[in-house]
Design an enzyme around this catalytic site. Structure first.
Site, PDB file in Angstrom:
ATOM      1  N   HIS A  78       0.819  -1.225   0.000  1.00  0.00           N
ATOM      2  CA  HIS A  78       0.000   0.000   0.000  1.00  0.00           C
ATOM      3  C   HIS A  78       0.850   1.271   0.000  1.00  0.00           C
ATOM      4  O   HIS A  78       0.309   2.369  -0.110  1.00  0.00           O
ATOM      5  CB  HIS A  78      -1.019  -0.012   1.143  1.00  0.00           C
ATOM      6  CG  HIS A  78      -0.514   0.387   2.497  1.00  0.00           C
ATOM      7  ND1 HIS A  78      -0.170  -0.535   3.457  1.00  0.00           N
ATOM      8  CD2 HIS A  78      -0.308   1.598   3.053  1.00  0.00           C
ATOM      9  CE1 HIS A  78       0.218   0.125   4.551  1.00  0.00           C
ATOM     10  NE2 HIS A  78       0.145   1.410   4.335  1.00  0.00           N
ATOM     11  N   ASP A 124      -0.018  -7.418   1.538  1.00  0.00           N
ATOM     12  CA  ASP A 124       0.541  -6.077   1.691  1.00  0.00           C
ATOM     13  C   ASP A 124       2.068  -6.087   1.732  1.00  0.00           C
ATOM     14  O   ASP A 124       2.674  -5.697   2.716  1.00  0.00           O
ATOM     15  CB  ASP A 124      -0.039  -5.408   2.943  1.00  0.00           C
ATOM     16  CG  ASP A 124       0.045  -3.891   2.867  1.00  0.00           C
ATOM     17  OD1 ASP A 124       0.435  -3.369   1.809  1.00  0.00           O
ATOM     18  OD2 ASP A 124      -0.282  -3.238   3.869  1.00  0.00           O
ATOM     19  N   SER A 213       4.215   2.351   8.108  1.00  0.00           N
ATOM     20  CA  SER A 213       3.860   1.287   7.166  1.00  0.00           C
ATOM     21  C   SER A 213       5.039   0.895   6.300  1.00  0.00           C
ATOM     22  O   SER A 213       5.821   1.744   5.872  1.00  0.00           O
ATOM     23  CB  SER A 213       2.743   1.752   6.239  1.00  0.00           C
ATOM     24  OG  SER A 213       1.519   1.537   6.841  1.00  0.00           O
ATOM     25  N   GLY A 214       5.124  -0.388   6.035  1.00  0.00           N
ATOM     26  CA  GLY A 214       6.203  -0.889   5.192  1.00  0.00           C
ATOM     27  C   GLY A 214       7.445  -1.233   5.984  1.00  0.00           C
ATOM     28  O   GLY A 214       8.284  -1.995   5.529  1.00  0.00           O
TER      29      GLY A 214
HETATM   30  N1  ARG Z   1      -1.201   2.199   7.357  1.00  0.00           N
HETATM   31  C1  ARG Z   1      -0.318   2.939   8.185  1.00  0.00           C
HETATM   32  C2  ARG Z   1       0.750   3.661   7.363  1.00  0.00           C
HETATM   33  O1  ARG Z   1       0.591   3.862   6.206  1.00  0.00           O
HETATM   34  C3  ARG Z   1       0.265   2.133   9.300  1.00  0.00           C
HETATM   35  C4  ARG Z   1      -0.690   1.968  10.373  1.00  0.00           C
HETATM   36  C5  ARG Z   1      -0.223   1.134  11.476  1.00  0.00           C
HETATM   37  N2  ARG Z   1      -1.213   1.274  12.468  1.00  0.00           N
HETATM   38  C6  ARG Z   1      -1.188   0.679  13.637  1.00  0.00           C
HETATM   39  N3  ARG Z   1      -2.122   0.960  14.496  1.00  0.00           N
HETATM   40  N4  ARG Z   1      -0.283  -0.189  13.934  1.00  0.00           N
HETATM   41  O2  ARG Z   1       1.688   4.146   7.901  1.00  0.00           O
END
Ligand code: ARG
Length: 387
Positions: A78, A124, A213-214
């Site tokens: 993503h 993902d 993320s990632g």
């Molecule tokens: N989707 C989020 C990003 O793009 C990461 C979210 C992680 N959230 C969590 N509660 N652990 O950075």
């Protein structure tokens, strides 16, 4: 940002704010938590030390990643666009401080996004190929579920509070494993075989957040080496009780990632044959002769890896005095660290990447440490070799 339909909007909004990508999505403050879920919304991390997680990568779209090979970054699907040539991403690595003058920045030249992404159970994960190899250690991906338990470490430059700003310094935190069954009681759309959850169930307070993320979730393997068990993916809010972080489960995807990496070129994955540690303490004489500490490697076939790693732990009151070499079984020498008159900091706790592809793995390796200058002194506390 996957599976937005039906997913709590908070995740979608937060991720869009960070990634600045998803056209048409509004960027809004996260809605407040409700009822008993109101908690101090902090990720609960502390600063990572320089060199502690040398494979950590910050990506310019506002995500994290980990060096899978010296030219491939493993990140979340993503975080990237479709598979194909892509020179639009800049990776920053080799520094915990994103403004460190010694940081390394490298552009991408290709993105491989998991073909399963965008399916209902979208996987993902993605690989980003850099335009050149970088001489930093890589992080091994767990290819067995054996490590999908215990306490994990997460790290990133993402928000330190829910709805908060991105960080200049790399933060780290420890998060306990949460079983699929418990995680599904929070998230009915969890994909148990492909996702692994972590956090403090009752109290929250520690979590990854938008911008992480990632990035990797990792732990020590049985030999004491770091191994990646997850890729930061999503959650509702950050660090809320009963809303753990959700991570792509690398043990499930390891062979698909390896197969994709093989088609991309860009170096070999981390060494898998053996990691051996020595905990023998050796005094380093002041301005004296070099001292050696042996490690025996047995049971490997053929050459050591181009991505071999040497972790060195030395207590010293002026590390600029130290010159460190790795000596292969046949006597060839690899300089890991030179002396530096200006580096007055204490101690060496560093993992060095070494290309040992021209060495036979099996045999007795030596770490050779010499204190070149008078005055300060120290002790080799131990070292670890992965070949
Ligand atoms: N989707 C989020 C990003 O793009 C990461 C979210 C992680 N959230 C969590 N509660 N652990 O950075």
């Amino acid at each position: 940002m996957r599976r937005l339909a039906g997913r709590a909007t908070l995740v979608a909004v937060g991720a869009a704010a960070v990634l600045g990508a998803a056209a048409g999505q509004s960027v809004a403050a996260p809605p407040p938590a409700t009822g008993d879920d109101v908690q101090p919304q902090v990720v609960g991390g502390v600063r990572a030390a320089q060199g502690e997680f040398p494979w950590m990568v910050r990506l310019s779209m506002g995500c994290g990643g980990a060096m899978y090979t010296q030219q491939l970054v493993l990140t979340a699907a993503h975080c990237v666009g479709a598979t194909g040539n892509n020179t639009g991403i800049t990776a920053t690595l080799g520094a915990v401080d994103l403004q460190d003058p010694n940081r390394i920045t490298v552009r991408s030249n290709y993105v491989y996004r998991s073909p399963g992404y965008n399916n209902p159970d979208g996987d993902d994960w993605a690989l980003i190929r850099l335009e050149r190899a970088v001489d930093v250690p890589t992080l091994a991906v767990a290819d067995t579920p054996a490590y999908d338990n215990g306490t994990f470490t997460v790290a990133g430059w993402g928000a330190a509070t829910e709805g908060g700003g991105q960080q200049r310094y790399l933060l780290k935190a420890d998060v306990p494993f949460i079983s699929d069954a418990q995680c599904q009681s929070a998230y009915s759309d969890l994909v148990p075989a492909e996702e692994i959850c972590a956090g403090n169930w009752d109290d929250g307070g520690v979590d990854t957040c938008q911008g992480d993320s990632g990035g990797p979730m990792f732990r020590r393997d049985n030999a004491g080496a770091w191994v990646q068990v997850g890729i930061t993916s999503w959650g509702i809010g950050c660090a809320r009780p009963e809303n753990p972080g959700v991570y792509a489960q690398t043990s499930h995807f390891a062979s698909a990632i390896a197969a994709a990496a093989a088609t991309l070129g860009g170096g070999t994955p981390p060494p898998t044959c053996a990691t051996v540690a020595s905990t023998t303490r050796v005094a380093i004489p002041d301005a004296g002769a070099a001292v050696n500490s042996p490690i025996d490697i047995a049971g490997c076939t053929g050459a050591a890896s181009s991505g071999s790693r040497v972790e060195v732990n030395i207590t010293h009151t002026y590390r600029g005095d130290l010159q460190i070499d790795l000596v292969a079984p046949d006597g060839s020498t690899y300089r890991l660290k030179n002396t530096s008159g200006s580096d007055s900091a204490d101690n060496v706790n560093e993992t060095y990447a070494v290309n040992l592809a021209s060495e036979t793995a099996n045999g007795t390796w030596q770490l050779r440490v010499r204190d070149v200058f008078a005055a300060d002194t120290g002790t080799l506390d131990g070292w670890k070799l992965s070949v």
